[in-house]
Design a protein around this motif. Structure first.
Motif, PDB file in Angstrom:
ATOM      1  N   LEU A 132      36.239  67.863   5.618  1.00  0.00           N
ATOM      2  CA  LEU A 132      34.969  68.057   5.402  1.00  0.00           C
ATOM      3  C   LEU A 132      35.951  69.398   4.544  1.00  0.00           C
ATOM      4  N   ARG A 133      35.054  69.125   2.785  1.00  0.00           N
ATOM      5  CA  ARG A 133      35.385  69.989   1.426  1.00  0.00           C
ATOM      6  C   ARG A 133      34.379  70.437   1.105  1.00  0.00           C
ATOM      7  N   VAL A 134      34.799  72.242   0.875  1.00  0.00           N
ATOM      8  CA  VAL A 134      33.663  73.135   0.143  1.00  0.00           C
ATOM      9  C   VAL A 134      33.646  73.211  -1.243  1.00  0.00           C
ATOM     10  N   GLN A 135      33.126  73.325  -1.980  1.00  0.00           N
ATOM     11  CA  GLN A 135      32.671  73.716  -2.351  1.00  0.00           C
ATOM     12  C   GLN A 135      32.290  75.740  -2.114  1.00  0.00           C
ATOM     13  N   LEU A 136      32.952  76.807  -3.364  1.00  0.00           N
ATOM     14  CA  LEU A 136      31.899  77.850  -2.821  1.00  0.00           C
ATOM     15  C   LEU A 136      30.824  78.579  -3.777  1.00  0.00           C
ATOM     16  N   SER A 137      30.236  78.803  -3.167  1.00  0.00           N
ATOM     17  CA  SER A 137      28.770  78.844  -3.212  1.00  0.00           C
ATOM     18  C   SER A 137      28.578  79.927  -4.563  1.00  0.00           C
ATOM     19  N   SER A 138      28.106  79.519  -5.968  1.00  0.00           N
ATOM     20  CA  SER A 138      27.939  80.440  -7.222  1.00  0.00           C
ATOM     21  C   SER A 138      27.062  81.289  -7.490  1.00  0.00           C
ATOM     22  N   CYS A 139      25.687  80.809  -6.653  1.00  0.00           N
ATOM     23  CA  CYS A 139      24.538  81.567  -6.551  1.00  0.00           C
ATOM     24  C   CYS A 139      23.792  82.013  -5.613  1.00  0.00           C
ATOM     25  N   VAL A 140      24.445  83.325  -5.074  1.00  0.00           N
ATOM     26  CA  VAL A 140      24.270  84.052  -4.373  1.00  0.00           C
ATOM     27  C   VAL A 140      23.366  85.270  -4.453  1.00  0.00           C
ATOM     28  N   PRO A 141      22.410  85.624  -4.844  1.00  0.00           N
ATOM     29  CA  PRO A 141      21.358  85.047  -4.425  1.00  0.00           C
ATOM     30  C   PRO A 141      21.723  83.959  -6.058  1.00  0.00           C
ATOM     31  N   ALA A 142      20.709  83.228  -6.135  1.00  0.00           N
ATOM     32  CA  ALA A 142      20.200  82.195  -6.451  1.00  0.00           C
ATOM     33  C   ALA A 142      19.083  82.620  -7.322  1.00  0.00           C
ATOM     34  N   THR A 143      18.480  83.356  -7.722  1.00  0.00           N
ATOM     35  CA  THR A 143      17.316  84.432  -8.608  1.00  0.00           C
ATOM     36  C   THR A 143      17.443  85.558  -8.641  1.00  0.00           C
ATOM     37  N   HIS A 144      16.774  86.425  -8.895  1.00  0.00           N
ATOM     38  CA  HIS A 144      16.316  87.497  -8.994  1.00  0.00           C
ATOM     39  C   HIS A 144      14.930  88.121  -8.264  1.00  0.00           C
ATOM     40  N   LEU A 145      14.600  86.694  -8.388  1.00  0.00           N
ATOM     41  CA  LEU A 145      13.057  86.535  -8.252  1.00  0.00           C
ATOM     42  C   LEU A 145      12.683  86.362  -7.162  1.00  0.00           C
ATOM     43  N   GLU A 146      13.505  86.908  -6.289  1.00  0.00           N
ATOM     44  CA  GLU A 146      13.319  86.595  -4.481  1.00  0.00           C
ATOM     45  C   GLU A 146      14.877  87.439  -4.243  1.00  0.00           C
ATOM     46  N   THR A 147      14.437  87.615  -2.457  1.00  0.00           N
ATOM     47  CA  THR A 147      15.476  89.085  -1.483  1.00  0.00           C
ATOM     48  C   THR A 147      15.922  88.113  -0.710  1.00  0.00           C
ATOM     49  N   SER A 148      17.467  88.266  -1.295  1.00  0.00           N
ATOM     50  CA  SER A 148      18.286  86.849  -0.474  1.00  0.00           C
ATOM     51  C   SER A 148      19.261  88.319   0.566  1.00  0.00           C
ATOM     52  N   GLY A 149      19.949  88.058   0.978  1.00  0.00           N
ATOM     53  CA  GLY A 149      20.369  88.336   2.391  1.00  0.00           C
ATOM     54  C   GLY A 149      21.863  89.265   1.958  1.00  0.00           C
ATOM     55  N   ALA A 150      22.706  88.428   1.212  1.00  0.00           N
ATOM     56  CA  ALA A 150      23.552  88.878   0.555  1.00  0.00           C
ATOM     57  C   ALA A 150      23.814  88.540  -0.769  1.00  0.00           C
ATOM     58  N   ARG A 151      24.878  89.028  -1.474  1.00  0.00           N
ATOM     59  CA  ARG A 151      24.927  88.819  -2.641  1.00  0.00           C
ATOM     60  C   ARG A 151      26.479  88.449  -3.642  1.00  0.00           C
ATOM     61  N   LEU A 152      27.062  87.868  -4.398  1.00  0.00           N
ATOM     62  CA  LEU A 152      28.606  87.075  -3.887  1.00  0.00           C
ATOM     63  C   LEU A 152      28.282  86.966  -5.377  1.00  0.00           C
ATOM     64  N   GLU A 153      29.913  88.087  -5.840  1.00  0.00           N
ATOM     65  CA  GLU A 153      30.520  88.229  -6.967  1.00  0.00           C
ATOM     66  C   GLU A 153      30.924  87.536  -7.236  1.00  0.00           C
ATOM     67  N   ALA A 154      31.564  87.414  -8.744  1.00  0.00           N
ATOM     68  CA  ALA A 154      33.383  86.539  -8.842  1.00  0.00           C
ATOM     69  C   ALA A 154      33.827  87.020  -8.092  1.00  0.00           C
ATOM     70  N   ALA A 155      34.534  88.160  -7.214  1.00  0.00           N
ATOM     71  CA  ALA A 155      35.864  88.450  -6.754  1.00  0.00           C
ATOM     72  C   ALA A 155      35.791  88.023  -6.297  1.00  0.00           C
ATOM     73  N   ASP A 156      34.461  88.452  -5.062  1.00  0.00           N
ATOM     74  CA  ASP A 156      34.168  87.302  -3.964  1.00  0.00           C
ATOM     75  C   ASP A 156      34.608  85.816  -3.922  1.00  0.00           C
ATOM     76  N   LEU A 157      34.108  85.419  -4.761  1.00  0.00           N
ATOM     77  CA  LEU A 157      34.279  83.823  -4.358  1.00  0.00           C
ATOM     78  C   LEU A 157      35.863  83.398  -5.156  1.00  0.00           C
ATOM     79  N   ILE A 158      36.221  84.477  -6.055  1.00  0.00           N
ATOM     80  CA  ILE A 158      38.298  84.529  -6.373  1.00  0.00           C
ATOM     81  C   ILE A 158      39.136  85.122  -4.824  1.00  0.00           C
ATOM     82  N   ALA A 159      38.457  85.292  -4.358  1.00  0.00           N
ATOM     83  CA  ALA A 159      38.932  85.112  -2.945  1.00  0.00           C
ATOM     84  C   ALA A 159      39.388  84.408  -2.218  1.00  0.00           C
ATOM     85  N   TYR A 160      38.754  83.171  -2.135  1.00  0.00           N
ATOM     86  CA  TYR A 160      38.513  81.992  -1.702  1.00  0.00           C
ATOM     87  C   TYR A 160      39.543  81.148  -2.368  1.00  0.00           C
TER      88      TYR A 160
END
Length: 566
Positions: A132-160
């Motif tokens: 099982l391989r993983v692609q790091l989620s690029s769009c959290v949240p997917a848009t500004h038109l909804e309320t997500s439970g989290a926000r991931l920026e580039a620095a969050d992705l780079i850590a993994y």
């Protein structure tokens, strides 16, 4: 890195000067170059194939009995969470169907839990028998038109970024952000510019498509027509032909898949639930269906293995050949893709292969933070003129933007069963706000009651569809009580439910235990008059504001073509 001792063993066993660790004797190997079925033994040293096109002796021997050997199947895009089970249960569920590698995007759970989702999924991936391989989620949240439970920026992705299970960056859904040079989008792409980046570009064509691909994005699984697919593969993309529980593009795209085009087309599920897997299969179902639709077997099996491996830079698999990972599927019938035995990295898939695995501690058990609602929360104030209505298209996540004249009573817009227009609402559940988006949907056929889901792509707020406001409220409140899942309510009573307590997305039970509740949910939904084959997965895609044309979020109805709230 492979040490010298291991290399020496592989060489000796491949040459036949030492017995192989394992020999699968007397198979007919599907040659992915010519399409021939070639009688041979397969010699395996540890997790690696070391011999084909010859006879071998082995410390262990498994009789092939003339069965057909094909490379293990690779699902190029899925969300484990959408299969409703944990990574280790997903492994048990799909490996038996010939899936030896799956490339997942933990986008769904990441929208609920943020970086904790990566930790959970990567730990689970480290304990699966399949790869099982993983692609790091690029769009959290997917848009500004909804309320997500989290926000991931580039620095969050780079850590993994350098985790051994990570391939690259997952589906870049915010294609308007890419083509218009949004700084946040470009920062993420820059950080992964030397890695694989998945695309997500429904209906994107022409010069805008050129700009999107020029950013380094290499795949797309949102293509639904042959002419769109042809444009994209001619421009260097690999199209991932999707056939899931809701999104079904295989029939439209199968005519494009030939031996000549197979290096540019692969398969993905994106996603299938345990009930559909039990009834139909997984990638094996896609392969056999493609062949029934006229796709040459060589093209189908090449796309399911070699093309997928090449596209994602997995150079150690995709063929049954010396030096490749021992991912092997034995078939009783090539055209029917009748799987009879599966080997993942040389390990035979049977219950013993899963014994002794330590479970991963569940996460997100307290993710359902929506306030208690009442029937009055689902009233829609009247406005002048026709009302926008989401038009569901069975088997597709693309929806129509309809306009309907609906009845008004007491200053509020009402449902119209004659036009098959019932209510839909999205209730925020992450504890960030108490938003409720309200609207109408056509295409469910619902005559009474309500169905609700805490699976609501991509932000996974609660989505409820109903013909009765009181039943809608009961359904939403029950979801909070059971920590997420699916619920059917009729006449003030819960008729069926399935708890999904891990982030409101996944069960903590074995996959087999989900079959009966899913069947009960289908029956209960049909009893409401629902005509859709997979009503809960269709509900889950109503709040997806990156897919045209009309959707709904906790902030209201969304015109996806204008990327704006109505």
């Amino acid at each position: 890195m492979t040490d010298a001792a291991t290399l020496s063993r592989r060489i000796a066993q491949g040459r036949g000067s030492a017995p192989a660790d394992l020999v699968i004797r007397n198979v007919r190997l599907l040659d992915l170059v010519t399409g021939d079925l070639v009688p041979t033994d397969i010699a395996i040293c540890g997790d690696t194939i070391v011999g084909t096109y010859g006879a071998y002796q082995g410390a262990r021997v498994i009789e092939g009995r003339g069965r057909i050997a094909v490379p293990g199947f690779i699902d190029t895009h899925l969300h484990v969470e959408s299969s409703l089970v944990t990574p280790m249960e997903f492994d048990r569920c799909v490996a038996r169907h010939g899936v030896t590698t799956a490339i997942c995007d933990p986008h769904e759970i990441a929208n609920v839990l943020g970086r904790a989702a990566f930790d959970y999924m990567l730990e689970g991936a480290s304990r699966t028998v399949m790869d099982l391989r993983v692609q790091l989620s690029s769009c959290v949240p997917a848009t500004h038109l909804e309320t997500s439970g989290a926000r991931l920026e580039a620095a969050d992705l780079i850590a993994y970024r350098d985790h051994p299970k990570v391939i690259g960056l997952a589906e870049f859904m915010n294609f308007p952000g890419v083509i218009h040079g949004d700084a946040g989008c470009l920062a993420k792409i820059e950080a992964f510019s030397d890695r694989h980046i998945d695309g997500h570009a429904p209906l994107l064509r022409g010069l805008d498509l050129n700009g999107y691909i020029a950013a380094g994005i290499r795949t797309d699984h949102e293509t639904t027509t042959s002419d769109e697919a042809m444009e994209k593969i001619r421009k260097g993309m690999t199209i991932l032909i999707r056939e899931g529980s809701v999104s079904k593009d295989l029939h439209a795209l199968a005519p494009l898949l030939t031996v000549a085009t197979s290096p540019f087309l692969a398969f993905c599920t994106d996603d299938r639930n345990p009930l559909d897997i039990a009834e139909e299969g997984h990638l094996d179902f896609i392969i056999r269906t493609a062949i029934k639709l006229g796709v040459p077997p060589l093209a189908a099996y090449r796309s399911a293995s070699l093309t997928a491996a090449t596209t994602f830079g997995l150079r150690d698999r995709g063929m049954i050949a010396p030096g490749k990972r021992a991912d092997i599927v034995l078939l009783d019938d090539l055209e029917a893709c009748a799987v009879s035995d599966v080997f993942c990295g040389g390990v035979r898939i049977e219950e013993a292969a899963y014994a002794g695995r330590q479970p991963v501690t569940p996460v997100g058990l307290d993710s359902m933070k929506a306030r208690r609602v009442s029937a009055e929360d689902f009233r829609v104030p009247a406005s002048i003129g026709a009302v926008p209505v989401i038009g569901v298209m069975p088997g597709k996540i693309i929806t129509q933007h309809l306009m309907m004249d609906l009845p008004v009573a007491g200053g509020f817009v009402d449902i119209d069963l004659g036009q098959d227009a019932v209510k839909v609402a999205v209730v925020a559940r992450h504890g960030i706000n108490d938003n409720i988006g309200r609207g109408f949907v056509h295409g469910f056929g619902m005559k009474r009651g309500a169905i609700a889901s805490s699976v609501g792509h991509d932000s996974h707020n609660i989505c409820v569809v109903g013909a009765d406001d009181a039943d809608m409220a009961i359904a939403v409140n029950r979801l909070v009580e059971i920590r997420g899942g699916f619920v059917v309510v009729e006449g003030g009573q819960v008729r069926a439910e399935l708890p999904l307590p891990i982030a409101g997305l996944m069960s903590d039970q074995p996959f087999e235990s989900l079959i009966t509740p899913l069947e009960d949910l289908r029956k209960a939904a049909r009893a409401l008059g629902v005509v859709l084959a997979e009503p809960f997965l269709q509900v889950a895609f109503l709040p997806l504001p990156v897919i045209p044309h009309l959707k709904i979020s906790d902030r209201g109805m969304v015109d996806v073509d204008r990327f704006a709230l109505i």
